[in-house]
Design a protein around this motif. Sequence first.
Motif, PDB file in Angstrom:
ATOM      1  N   ARG A 109       0.892  -1.195   0.004  1.00 31.97           N
ATOM      2  CA  ARG A 109       0.020   0.003  -0.039  1.00 31.97           C
ATOM      3  C   ARG A 109       1.008   1.372  -0.060  1.00 31.97           C
ATOM      4  O   ARG A 109       0.371   2.355  -0.625  1.00 31.97           O
ATOM      5  N   GLY A 110       2.097   1.042   0.496  1.00 35.83           N
ATOM      6  CA  GLY A 110       3.059   2.455   0.508  1.00 35.83           C
ATOM      7  C   GLY A 110       3.223   2.511  -1.007  1.00 35.83           C
ATOM      8  O   GLY A 110       3.813   3.544  -1.296  1.00 35.83           O
ATOM      9  N   SER A 112       0.973   2.648  -3.381  1.00 34.05           N
ATOM     10  CA  SER A 112      -0.322   2.799  -4.067  1.00 34.05           C
ATOM     11  C   SER A 112      -0.251   3.524  -5.104  1.00 34.05           C
ATOM     12  O   SER A 112      -1.410   3.050  -6.054  1.00 34.05           O
ATOM     13  N   LEU A 149      -2.359   4.703   5.935  1.00 38.82           N
ATOM     14  CA  LEU A 149      -2.496   3.508   4.803  1.00 38.82           C
ATOM     15  C   LEU A 149      -4.180   3.230   4.543  1.00 38.82           C
ATOM     16  O   LEU A 149      -4.507   3.047   3.472  1.00 38.82           O
TER      17      LEU A 149
END
Length: 371
Positions: A109-110, A112, A149
């Motif tokens: 997700r970092g 994204s 996040l």
Amino acid sequence: MAEADGKTPTRIVHVTEAPLGGVVSYLEELVAAQIEGMPDTQIDLITPEINLPALEQLHGPNFRIIGFPMKRGSARDLYGLARRTIRHLRERRPEILHIHSTFAGAAIRGMSPLIPRGTKVVYCPHGWAFSRQGSRKMQRGTALVERALSLVTDRIVCISEYERQAALDIGIADKRLTVIDNGISPRDILHEPTPPQPGAPRMIAFAGRFDRQKGFDTFVEVMRQLGDEARGVAVGSAIVSSDEMPDLPGNIELLGWQPRDEVFALYRRADLLLMPSRWEGFGLVAVEAMQAGLPVFASRVGGLQDIVLDRETGRLFTPDRPDEIVRMIRETSDQDLTEYGRHGLERYRAHYTAERMAKEMAGLYRELLSQ
């Protein structure tokens, strides 16, 4: 959860960095149900190579498992997993990306901005990192990361009501949270509880990693205090380092990791399952034991508080209190154990089947794709 109108996804990608243990058991159940229930959907699973033997029974014409080398605690390998996943997403363009466990969730997700538009991101932490024992600074830091996040996550699947409440407490929006309890498939050995043998040493089972989180050291101390009154049988191993293993008393037998059917057979022979965990997002082992009609004695932490009903399906105790656990075991009669096992089996049938879990997950996917 109400079943939403919407299309069934044609491509799903599951990803985890977690080695063995509860997350892998969860994926085994969920993915197997999805392969059967969504036969026209392409399902890919990206997972550490160490998990491949445990998942070898998963197969289907539209299923693919992708193993990768992963050293536990390696930031380099985790970054490599995130890059591999992004590359896979851009090649396959799935409608659903379903990420499992904390580190994979943070790493992927970092990145994204690199996830293809149109791919819905579903994340299941399988136990919040900020709920684990540790320094207040670490807990605050991980809570801030999870809250940030969550803004790039379409839905967070909480595996217990406890996990949902913990997310709300740190400021994650309720609209991003859905509770879907874990579930497991019925086994051929499903049966009514067998009464304990009067006068015989009680067989106490332990299943999971031999580490601090699972409270293996507490299990060892309980068995040491019980002595000839009980014999312990432990399924699992020390994942991080065998050097951390405590000295074992003579009444404990270590079986290593076992096929799930063998574990269920052990549960049929045992008198109770001991789960002295220091933290748990859910506690799938407890449900597996209840399915076999085995009473569960567990720490009053995390999702275990939702699963185990004190004095109905087992007992709940304070973590890190081996004396308290020993007293509870000694005070519990054979008749109590029989009743706890019977009620646990009833609770499994009512709340924790894989069919129910897969149906609710499919409903969530359709809801997201209809938005």
